[in-house]
Design an enzyme around this catalytic site. Structure first.
Site, PDB file in Angstrom:
ATOM      1  N   LYS A  39       0.807  -1.213   0.000  1.00 48.75           N
ATOM      2  CA  LYS A  39       0.000   0.000   0.000  1.00 48.75           C
ATOM      3  C   LYS A  39       0.847   1.273   0.000  1.00 48.75           C
ATOM      4  O   LYS A  39       0.631   2.169  -0.822  1.00 48.75           O
ATOM      5  CB  LYS A  39      -0.887  -0.046   1.243  1.00 48.75           C
ATOM      6  CG  LYS A  39      -1.705   1.170   1.468  1.00 48.75           C
ATOM      7  CD  LYS A  39      -2.257   1.139   2.890  1.00 48.75           C
ATOM      8  CE  LYS A  39      -1.120   1.294   3.867  1.00 48.75           C
ATOM      9  NZ  LYS A  39      -1.567   1.633   5.221  1.00 48.75           N
ATOM     10  N   THR A  40       1.830   1.313   0.882  1.00 50.53           N
ATOM     11  CA  THR A  40       2.661   2.515   0.968  1.00 50.53           C
ATOM     12  C   THR A  40       3.455   2.719  -0.315  1.00 50.53           C
ATOM     13  O   THR A  40       3.627   3.846  -0.786  1.00 50.53           O
ATOM     14  CB  THR A  40       3.627   2.417   2.165  1.00 50.53           C
ATOM     15  OG1 THR A  40       2.866   2.041   3.312  1.00 50.53           O
ATOM     16  CG2 THR A  40       4.297   3.737   2.419  1.00 50.53           C
ATOM     17  N   ASP A  50      -4.410   8.092   3.286  1.00 48.11           N
ATOM     18  CA  ASP A  50      -4.003   6.767   3.733  1.00 48.11           C
ATOM     19  C   ASP A  50      -4.978   6.289   4.816  1.00 48.11           C
ATOM     20  O   ASP A  50      -5.578   7.103   5.508  1.00 48.11           O
ATOM     21  CB  ASP A  50      -2.578   6.877   4.302  1.00 48.11           C
ATOM     22  CG  ASP A  50      -1.943   5.529   4.514  1.00 48.11           C
ATOM     23  OD1 ASP A  50      -2.456   4.538   3.981  1.00 48.11           O
ATOM     24  OD2 ASP A  50      -0.924   5.474   5.236  1.00 48.11           O
ATOM     25  N   GLU A  51      -5.109   4.993   4.988  1.00 45.46           N
ATOM     26  CA  GLU A  51      -5.956   4.425   6.052  1.00 45.46           C
ATOM     27  C   GLU A  51      -7.341   5.071   6.061  1.00 45.46           C
ATOM     28  O   GLU A  51      -7.860   5.480   7.097  1.00 45.46           O
ATOM     29  CB  GLU A  51      -5.302   4.644   7.437  1.00 45.46           C
ATOM     30  CG  GLU A  51      -3.873   4.172   7.540  1.00 45.46           C
ATOM     31  CD  GLU A  51      -3.753   2.678   7.835  1.00 45.46           C
ATOM     32  OE1 GLU A  51      -4.743   1.937   7.635  1.00 45.46           O
ATOM     33  OE2 GLU A  51      -2.655   2.263   8.235  1.00 45.46           O
ATOM     34  N   GLN A  77      -9.368  -3.706   8.178  1.00 47.45           N
ATOM     35  CA  GLN A  77      -8.439  -3.211   9.192  1.00 47.45           C
ATOM     36  C   GLN A  77      -8.962  -1.976   9.898  1.00 47.45           C
ATOM     37  O   GLN A  77      -8.193  -1.198  10.480  1.00 47.45           O
ATOM     38  CB  GLN A  77      -7.068  -2.915   8.572  1.00 47.45           C
ATOM     39  CG  GLN A  77      -6.344  -4.163   8.101  1.00 47.45           C
ATOM     40  CD  GLN A  77      -4.915  -3.868   7.694  1.00 47.45           C
ATOM     41  OE1 GLN A  77      -4.070  -3.563   8.523  1.00 47.45           O
ATOM     42  NE2 GLN A  77      -4.649  -3.961   6.406  1.00 47.45           N
ATOM     43  N   ARG A 103       0.375  -9.318  10.840  1.00 51.44           N
ATOM     44  CA  ARG A 103       1.670  -8.682  11.095  1.00 51.44           C
ATOM     45  C   ARG A 103       2.824  -9.646  10.857  1.00 51.44           C
ATOM     46  O   ARG A 103       3.976  -9.234  10.742  1.00 51.44           O
ATOM     47  CB  ARG A 103       1.776  -8.163  12.546  1.00 51.44           C
ATOM     48  CG  ARG A 103       0.776  -7.106  12.971  1.00 51.44           C
ATOM     49  CD  ARG A 103       0.727  -5.945  12.039  1.00 51.44           C
ATOM     50  NE  ARG A 103      -0.380  -6.120  11.089  1.00 51.44           N
ATOM     51  CZ  ARG A 103      -0.488  -5.441   9.963  1.00 51.44           C
ATOM     52  NH1 ARG A 103       0.415  -4.574   9.615  1.00 51.44           N
ATOM     53  NH2 ARG A 103      -1.520  -5.644   9.157  1.00 51.44           N
TER      54      ARG A 103
END
Length: 788
Positions: free
Chosen positions: A47-48, A231-232, A262, A644
């Site tokens: 994503k980043t 973002d997010e 998430q 994670r």
DNA sequence: ATAACATTCCAGCGT
DNA sequence: GGAATGTTAT
């Protein structure tokens, strides 16, 4: 200093180089045509990388100038990472862009438009603690019952209202309770305004309102930011969504990146529904799904996918990998939280022996209180560890004291800071004097500082000495460097002397030294002043200002004639301290095991992840498991935790756990029932459950090894009283039941006995049935069958 | 006014 | 098991 766009327009070849390592979905996302778009980015799907590459690609292909880019994140860490990655992708200084957290960008905006926003130039930011204590003062001043109007809850209410865009007059008054809450909100707002301070929610709301109410300002910013990236996105609240609309206008391009699976911040106002609203209201043509996972092995992803499939109302997404199944997910049942910690320690050591760096081993837990036991185990074993969260650096009492003096230098009307240090270190100003002062301030509508003179005759000489002290600090530090200012204040305030004489003061003194270091680091950080005031710099260099209507002063602030600074380094540092609470432990660089809550782990990844305390009531948390929404958020939280892990995932739970200072008996988390059996490997026999052999061995080993748990050096004391829990557990009763025993009830199912009381016909048992809750049962009536 | 002591309440995530 | 409050003795 800003490079013009034309010079940076890259040859096509270079733009192509940017795209070389992307998979087809990522490539599609990065090179989306103009328009609004939504990217559904699964955990570990890059994503980043997509976000940063998109920005770089837009700039390199000449579609936007750096100054036309705004990228918003939630955490400082994410913002920093984006900046770092961008600087490797682009030859342009990314400072021309607006990249930061929602709150950071709002701060930047309000610093530039403080006058228009009705704020003093050096306005300060209240953190959550400050905000609660400000509310507390209000509740006291209004002579309300603090039992009924709990300051913390009132502060929560106010923040919630602001996040819905509501001012006091918009609060719907239904009964006495809401009427009083409204009054508290109003008084709080007046007080903040008087003192020149804003809380976190106010940063957002004030910015939003300013944009909403000033057409010229709005047009300016809408013309400037052609590309906005968020973002997010699943974590945005109502206000942030409205804020975004305000900046986007109708002509700009918004790229929202998010993952509904998430979304773990609904408890503080996040609306996953914003994703669907965005799709509709922004006429999104393109939704790109990133489902290829580059982080984890198959068993880990299978577990994550199977778990999250139990949630309803999903946008629908399934992670996949080409990495193969990898190791099974290991599950361990412990007899106690101590045994769980001991088991973790052993596993962690084994992993280290196998070559894993400590920093690739992470322990995740649901709530901060759980870290203690694990810390003890690591501490006693001499294994370096690092705890994230908990008490952050700028939240420590001694640091807040020092900052309070510094804030008073900047703004003497900051009553919160005034109250914090007026008698710390003690200088003979007691409750009586302070009551007088607060009455005087209240009746005249002025700050405490301004009211000192009013009660000068009535034992206020010590007060006079205090204001004189702060005035003297201000004079003495004028023109000094930030480092010198802080050193001077720590000395002359008496804080240094105070902690030198305290028994436990050594660590606090070290922290004060650390504050000086933090200031030093802040100053040397390239262009700190510019960061706070990048707007005027842009304007001076830029072309945009020329198009502005004269009616709106784009920037209220004139730079200091001598230094060119728009904000003093001190004011900038204080802002920094409020917006970035900082890490809590400065053991940077050392290879250490990582301890953190699941919330704090979002966005991070590790080779080996241990998720501990997987018990009903803890995870899912009892306060959330009651309703479906809460439970689904807990499940998403578990999903975040699982994803994670790169190579190995361990899940553990414990039969007993110390909570609130007493032993609790818990059932294993329902989430175990939602994981695919094929991906799991039980280290302790499954279903045999209570008191299984492996767990007992660990327990025995722990008991042998304890009592020696002497701590080295100064610092915390680790209790060596663990076995108490097991005595209680082992205590049998004549009828054959004992506390800690697993039982089966025909109606409530599986449970654990928590307490036993009474004899014969009066015998009662308190049983924890997990999702059915805690029940008191009369043993003469209830049919309880032991299950082990 | 302050230090020492007793008691109560809390432990759910963060800008 | 700890912080934060309330109470008492100096």
């Amino acid at each position: 200093m800003d490079v013009s766009v034309e010079n940076d327009r890259a040859p096509p070849g270079e733009a192509a180089g940017l795209l070389r390592h992307l998979n087809p979905e990522q490539l599609a996302a990065v090179t989306l045509p103009a328009g609004n778009a939504l990217i559904l980015a699964g955990a570990g799907s890059g994503k980043t990388r997509v976000l940063t590459t998109r920005i770089a690609w837009l700039v390199q292909t000449g579609q936007v100038s750096p100054a036309g880019v705004m990228a918003v994140t939630f955490t400082n860490k994410a913002a920093k990472e984006m900046l770092t990655r961008l600087s490797t992708l682009l030859p342009v200084n990314p400072r021309g862009m607006w990249i930061g957290t929602f709150h950071g960008l709002c701060n930047r905006f309000l610093r530039a438009h403080w006058k228009l926003a009705g704020l003093p130039q050096g306005f300060q930011i209240l953190d959550a603690q400050d905000s609660v204590s400000a509310v507390k003062r209000i509740v006291k001043a209004m002579k309300l019952d603090e039992e009924r109007y709990i300051p913390k809850q009132c502060a929560w209410f106010i923040a919630g209202a602001k996040e819905d865009g509501l001012r006091p007059q918009h609060i719907e008054v239904r009964d006495e309770l809401t009427r009083t809450q409204q009054a508290i909100y109003q008084a709080y707002e007046d007080q903040c305004q008087r003192e020149g301070v804003v809380d976190f929610a106010e940063l957002m709301l004030r910015t939003y309102e300013l944009m909403r109410d000033h057409a010229e300002l709005r047009q300016h910013y809408q013309r400037r930011f052609r590309h906005i990236l968020v973002d997010e996105f699943q974590d945005t609240n109502r206000l942030q969504y409205a804020w975004l609309k305000m900046f986007a206008g109708t002509d700009n391009n918004v790229l929202a990146v998010g993952d509904d699976d998430q979304s773990i911040y609904a408890f503080r106002g996040a609306r996953v529904g914003n994703m669907a609203d965005f799709e509709r209201e922004f006429h999104v043509q393109q939704v790109v799904k990133l489902e290829r996972n580059y982080r984890s092995f198959g068993n880990i992803l299978d577990s994550a996918n199977a778990l999250i499939a139990h949630n309803s109302r999903r946008l629908g997404k399934n992670l996949r990998t080409e990495a193969g199944p990898g190791e099974p997910v290991r599950v361990f049942e412990a007899t106690s939280d101590f045994a769980e910690a001991q088991w973790f320690l052993d596993e962690a050591r084994q992993l280290q022996r196998d070559g894993s760096p400590r920093s690739e081993i992470a322990v995740l837990y649901r709530s901060n209180a759980q870290s203690r036991v694990i810390e003890s185990a690591l501490f006693n074993a001499g294994v370096p560890y690092r705890v994230y969260g908990g008490l952050r650096f700028f939240e420590r009492a001694e640091i807040k004291h020092a900052l309070a003096y510094l804030r008073l230098i900047e703004n003497p009307n900051d009553d919160t800071s005034f109250l914090r240090v007026v008698n710390f270190p003690t200088r003979g100003i007691g409750t009586r004097t302070m009551e007088l002062l607060q009455d005087a301030a209240r009746s005249s509508g002025r700050s405490l500082w301004q009211s000192v003179g009013a009660i000068a005759g009535k034992g206020g000489s010590n007060l006079g000495a205090f204001t004189a002290l702060v005035d003297a600090m201000r004079d003495a530090t004028r023109g000094l460097t930030l480092r010198e200012i802080i050193e001077h204040v720590v000395q002359s305030s008496g804080l240094a002397d105070f902690y030198r004489n305290e028994k436990e003061g050594a660590e606090r003194l070290e922290n004060l030294d650390e504050l000086v270091n933090a200031a030093e680091a802040f100053v040397t950080q390239e262009g700190f002043g510019k960061d706070a005031v990048a707007l005027p710099v842009d304007e001076q260099a830029g072309r945009i200002a020329e198009r502005l209507p004269a009616a709106v002063a784009l920037v209220d602030t004139q730079p200091d004639a001598e230094t060119g600074e728009i904000m003093s380094p001190l004011a900038a540092f204080l802002t920094h301290a409020a917006l970035e609470a900082g890490d809590n432990q400065a053991q940077a660089g050392q290879d250490a095991v990582q301890l953190m809550t699941v919330h704090a782990a979002k966005g991070l990844e590790f080779d080996q992840v241990f998720i501990t305390g997987l018990e009903e009531g803890l995870f899912p948390h009892e306060n959330a498991a009651a309703d479906l929404d809460g439970l689904e958020e807990e499940r998403r939280l578990m999903y975040v935790a699982i994803t994670r892990a790169r190579k190995r995932l361990y899940l553990s739970f414990s039969q007993t756990r110390m909570l609130h200072g007493q032993t609790r008996y818990n059932l294993k988390s329902r989430f175990f029932d939602e994981l695919p059996e094929a991906a799991l490997k039980w280290l302790t026999p499954k279903l045999q459950g209570f008191g299984s052999g492996y767990a007992r061995d660990y327990q025995a080993a722990w008991q042998r090894g304890t009592g020696l748990g002497s701590m080295v050096g100064a610092g915390r004391v680790v209790p060596a009283s663990a076995p108490a829990a097991f005595e209680a557990q082992a205590r049998s009763t004549p009828n054959g039941l004992r506390s800690g025993q697993g039982v089966f009830h025909t109606k409530f199912g599986e449970g654990v006995i928590v307490t036993l009381e009474g004899i014969g016909a009066d015998a009662r048992a308190q049983v924890n049935f997990g999702r059915h809750g805690m029940k008191w049962l009369a043993l003469s009536v209830a049919k309880l069958t032991p299950v082990d």
